[in-house]
Design an enzyme around this catalytic site. Structure first.
Site, PDB file in Angstrom:
ATOM      1  N   HIS A 231       1.042   5.024   0.867  1.00 12.55           N
ATOM      2  CA  HIS A 231       0.717   6.134   1.758  1.00 12.55           C
ATOM      3  C   HIS A 231       0.844   7.506   1.035  1.00 12.55           C
ATOM      4  O   HIS A 231       1.842   7.806   0.538  1.00 12.55           O
ATOM      5  CB  HIS A 231       1.392   6.534   3.031  1.00 12.55           C
ATOM      6  CG  HIS A 231       1.075   5.251   3.974  1.00 12.55           C
ATOM      7  ND1 HIS A 231       0.167   5.286   4.788  1.00 12.55           N
ATOM      8  CD2 HIS A 231       1.812   4.129   4.251  1.00 12.55           C
ATOM      9  CE1 HIS A 231       0.419   4.056   5.830  1.00 12.55           C
ATOM     10  NE2 HIS A 231       1.331   3.379   5.181  1.00 12.55           N
TER      11      HIS A 231
ATOM     12  N   HIS B 125       0.885  -1.060  -0.119  1.00 12.03           N
ATOM     13  CA  HIS B 125       0.033   0.170   0.113  1.00 12.03           C
ATOM     14  C   HIS B 125       0.881   1.276  -0.018  1.00 12.03           C
ATOM     15  O   HIS B 125       1.864   1.347   0.726  1.00 12.03           O
ATOM     16  CB  HIS B 125      -1.059   0.135   1.288  1.00 12.03           C
ATOM     17  CG  HIS B 125      -0.391  -0.190   2.399  1.00 12.03           C
ATOM     18  ND1 HIS B 125       0.163  -1.522   3.011  1.00 12.03           N
ATOM     19  CD2 HIS B 125       0.135   0.359   3.557  1.00 12.03           C
ATOM     20  CE1 HIS B 125       0.657  -1.437   4.055  1.00 12.03           C
ATOM     21  NE2 HIS B 125       0.567  -0.068   4.480  1.00 12.03           N
TER      22      HIS B 125
END
Ligand code: AMP
Ligand code: ZN
Length: 139
Positions: free
Chosen positions: A102, A100
């Protein structure tokens, strides 16, 4: 899809998320515990733990979404900048084992720090050591 992965569960619709962007291969949603207004996570829909596990097409799609979303998020929340980063591996602080990115909006005077603050004690490397590291990485 990994059975015990919270982000796979979000992709599957089993856990709710505040989705802000979706394509066939990429999903972006608000971080549930935001560091700033607009803190967004951009993920590949297929499960991969590490950045290096992504194939070229997916890596490209993921980065394209990050590139598109970052200025859009910034302008939407009126931010002055953004930190964009990936915690890759437990040693780097990765808690959710699904890649992921950010996107963290930053505001003048918000008291935050640059990405340089994430490193540990700085190594004191000689020119020869820097040359050797560059050579080894480049091979
Ligand atoms: P990391 O330390 O890079 O693995 O960060 C994981 C991030 O996922 C943290 O910022 C959490 O706040 C966020 N997070 C964990 N669970 C959820 C969830 N169900 N929905 C949205 N964000 C989440
Ligand atoms: Zn997953």
């Amino acid at each position: 899809m990994s059975d015990d992965c919270i982000f796979c569960s979000i992709v599957a619709g089993d856990i709710p998320a505040r989705t802000v962007h979706e394509t066939d291969d990429v999903l972006a949603f608000l971080d549930a515990n935001p560091l700033a207004r607009g803190h967004t996570l951009v993920i590949p829909k297929s499960h991969a733990r590490h950045l290096g596990d992504l194939d070229d097409d997916l890596a490209s799609d993921l980065f394209a979404a990050v590139t598109e979303l970052t200025p859009h998020i910034q302008s939407t929340v009126g931010a002055d900048g953004a930190n964009v980063g990936i915690n890759d591996g437990a040693a780097a602080g990765q808690e959710v084992p699904h890649v992921h990115v950010h996107v963290i909006p930053r505001f003048d005077g918000d008291g935050g720090a640059p990405l340089h603050a994430v490193g540990g004690e700085r190594p004191d490397l000689t020119d020869d050591e820097l040359d050797a590291v560059a050579k080894a990485i480049g091979e």
